[in-house]
Design an enzyme around this catalytic site. Structure first.
Site, PDB file in Angstrom:
ATOM      1  N   ASN A  93       0.872  -1.180   0.000  1.00  0.00           N
ATOM      2  CA  ASN A  93       0.000   0.000   0.000  1.00  0.00           C
ATOM      3  C   ASN A  93       0.907   1.228   0.000  1.00  0.00           C
ATOM      4  OD1 ASN A  93      -1.793   2.045   0.434  1.00  0.00           O
ATOM      5  ND2 ASN A  93      -2.743   1.142   2.249  1.00  0.00           N
ATOM      6  N   HIS A 148     -13.321   2.660  -0.160  1.00  0.00           N
ATOM      7  CA  HIS A 148     -13.191   1.676   0.932  1.00  0.00           C
ATOM      8  C   HIS A 148     -13.747   0.311   0.530  1.00  0.00           C
ATOM      9  CE1 HIS A 148     -13.357   5.215   4.016  1.00  0.00           C
ATOM     10  NE2 HIS A 148     -12.094   4.934   3.694  1.00  0.00           N
ATOM     11  N   ARG A 179      -2.627  -2.013  -3.531  1.00  0.00           N
ATOM     12  CA  ARG A 179      -3.833  -1.240  -3.325  1.00  0.00           C
ATOM     13  C   ARG A 179      -3.835  -0.107  -4.354  1.00  0.00           C
ATOM     14  NH1 ARG A 179      -5.395   3.323   1.019  1.00  0.00           N
ATOM     15  NH2 ARG A 179      -7.569   3.427   0.448  1.00  0.00           N
ATOM     16  N   ARG A 211     -12.556  15.517   6.889  1.00  0.00           N
ATOM     17  CA  ARG A 211     -13.448  15.812   5.756  1.00  0.00           C
ATOM     18  C   ARG A 211     -14.882  15.897   6.278  1.00  0.00           C
ATOM     19  NH1 ARG A 211      -9.840  11.708   3.182  1.00  0.00           N
ATOM     20  NH2 ARG A 211     -11.420  10.119   3.499  1.00  0.00           N
ATOM     21  N   GLU A 221      -7.777  -5.239   5.159  1.00  0.00           N
ATOM     22  CA  GLU A 221      -7.712  -4.957   3.727  1.00  0.00           C
ATOM     23  C   GLU A 221      -6.525  -5.656   3.071  1.00  0.00           C
ATOM     24  OE1 GLU A 221      -9.051  -0.553   3.096  1.00  0.00           O
ATOM     25  OE2 GLU A 221      -8.469  -0.817   5.163  1.00  0.00           O
TER      26      GLU A 221
END
Ligand code: ADP
Length: 420
Positions: A7, A187, A98, A248, A392
């Site tokens: 990643n 996601h 990823r 955010r 993940e």
């Protein structure tokens, strides 16, 4: 087989080495052999940390000039004498990357080749903060392990099943047909992992389940999953829409942006920075984007921290209601991510007074569930609630194994209508 999951971010390279096989994955017995990270790539105080399973983490400070060097240093940790992980890098059967944005090109993971590289490059404008770094990681691995197959695992791929009614904004349709402005959702790897894991725990086929997955970390999103297929996700064209996040805002009237630019004379760059780095929990509290710190501050009487948490939880609750409507009821709500896995008080508030919709947590079960798989719903609740820690990297490793085991696998969506 041994699979490396990578990643690659703007200043970090995170990696995990897995031993996996189809049989192990089926039994959920595939595990990480080691994990590591190169931090502050390009800075004077960069470091390489490495943690074999069951052993202490070691961190070495050393200058790492760029991502190529970072990947080289990551690979070197795996073959260092004494750790017994790999005799030789040729033992790595595949590397899974990823990749945040695959646009409408990819509805599945795919072998990374020149064409995929070109398309990921095309999607840079949709994910300028992520895709360039994901590509850099791929290019570094390709140069360092030229004979090893690479696989791209997209955050957006799982959401390519979202139907048009949920992915189109009510803007002139040409903005979609000519400029691809639509909800993509993100996601996906996490939502897919927790939904698969829930089905596995219950010995049920995903095709028989309706699930609402809540990924609550620094970034937050929810997905409505109908029989294994994502049918809605709270994130949109960019990862700004939907839930309140660390920095955010989630849903905001677009008129606010116009107001900021026309009346407050903010530039595009300033608004971009405001929406990505200074909003959400940080903006509301004026203190921090870290939920743990906010909860402590709130308990100590900090009114802005209390308000930030209240807004965060209310937004989740609102989307639980929306997704129960979208799915016409659900078998279970799944909580994951740093907050979803570890913060019983947040889960309790997000599910508060939802009994009319069949959602009710058991306070004791919820309180005890921290960082491990556990049911948290009350006996008799129509909609179950579970904590399922996400993984993940494991899903990336499994996807990589699957793609390199099936010759010619392609993730290009066969459906021309995008309403599949
Ligand atoms: P990322 O999206 O960067 O992977 P994580 O999934 O690790 O982030 O989630 C980070 C968030 O989880 C932070 O807000 C952190 O405070 C929160 N968190 C982690 N542990 C706890 C805890 N025990 N209680 C409350 N919040 C927690």
């Amino acid at each position: 087989m041994k699979i490396l999951a990578v990643n690659c971010g703007s200043s970090t390279v995170k990696f995990q080495l897995f031993e996996t096989s189809a049989e192990r994955a089926e039994r959920n017995e595939d595990r990480a052999l080691a994990r590591g990270m190169v931090d502050k790539v390009g800075a004077a105080d960069s470091s390489v940390s490495f943690e074999p399973a069951g052993a202490d983490k070691q961190t070495i400070r050393r200058p790492i000039r760029d991502h190529h060097e970072a990947v080289e240093a990551s690979l070197a940790t795996l073959t260092e004498s004494g750790n017994g992980l790999l005799r030789d890098l040729s033992e790595i059967a595949g590397v899974g990357h990823r990749v945040v944005h695959g646009g409408e090109y990819y509805s599945d993971s795919v072998l990374f080749d020149d064409e995929v590289e070109r398309r990921v490059e095309e999607c840079v404008e949709l994910a300028p903060l992520h895709n360039p770094h994901n590509l850099t990681g791929y290019r570094a691995v390709k140069a360092l392990l030229p004979r090893c197959p690479n696989v791209a695992v997209f955050d957006t791929a799982f959401h390519q099943t979202i139907p048009r009614r949920a992915f189109l904004y009510a803007l002139p349709l040409e903005l979609y047909s000519e400029h691809k402005i639509r909800r993509y959702g993100f996601h996906g790897t996490s939502h897919r992992y927790v939904s698969q894991r829930y089905a596995q725990i219950h010995g049920a086929g995903l095709e028989n389940l309706k699930l609402i997955a809540c990924h609550l970390g620094n970034g937050c999103s929810m997905t409505a999953i109908d029989r294994g297929r994502s049918v809605d996700n709270t994130l949109g064209l960019t990862p700004i829409e939907g839930l309140v996040m660390g920095t955010r805002p989630g849903d905001v009237d677009p008129g606010v942006v116009l107001h900021l630019m026309s009346d407050l004379k903010m530039t595009v760059e300033e608004v971009t920075e405001l929406l990505n780095k200074r909003s959400g929990l940080l903006g509301l509290s004026g203190e921090t984007n870290d939920m743990r710190s906010l909860m402590q501050a709130s308990e100590a009487g900090d009114e802005r921290a209390r308000l930030a948490i209240e807004i965060f939880c209310y937004r989740i609750k609102k989307y639980i209601g929306a997704y129960l409507a979208a799915l016409n009821g659900a078998d279970a709500i799944l909580f994951t991510g740093g907050i979803g896995e570890n913060a019983p008080a947040i889960r309790a508030r997000a599910c508060e007074a939802l009994d009319a919709l069949g959602v009710a947590l058991d306070p004791g079960r919820n309180e005890r569930a921290r960082g491990a798989e556990a049911e948290i719903s009350a006996d008799g609740a129509k909609v179950k609630a579970w904590v399922i820690p996400t993984n993940e990297e494991l899903l990336i490793a499994r996807e990589t194994m699957r793609c390199i085991s099936v010759p010619g696998v392609s993730g290009v969506c066969a459906c021309s209508k995008n309403d599949c």
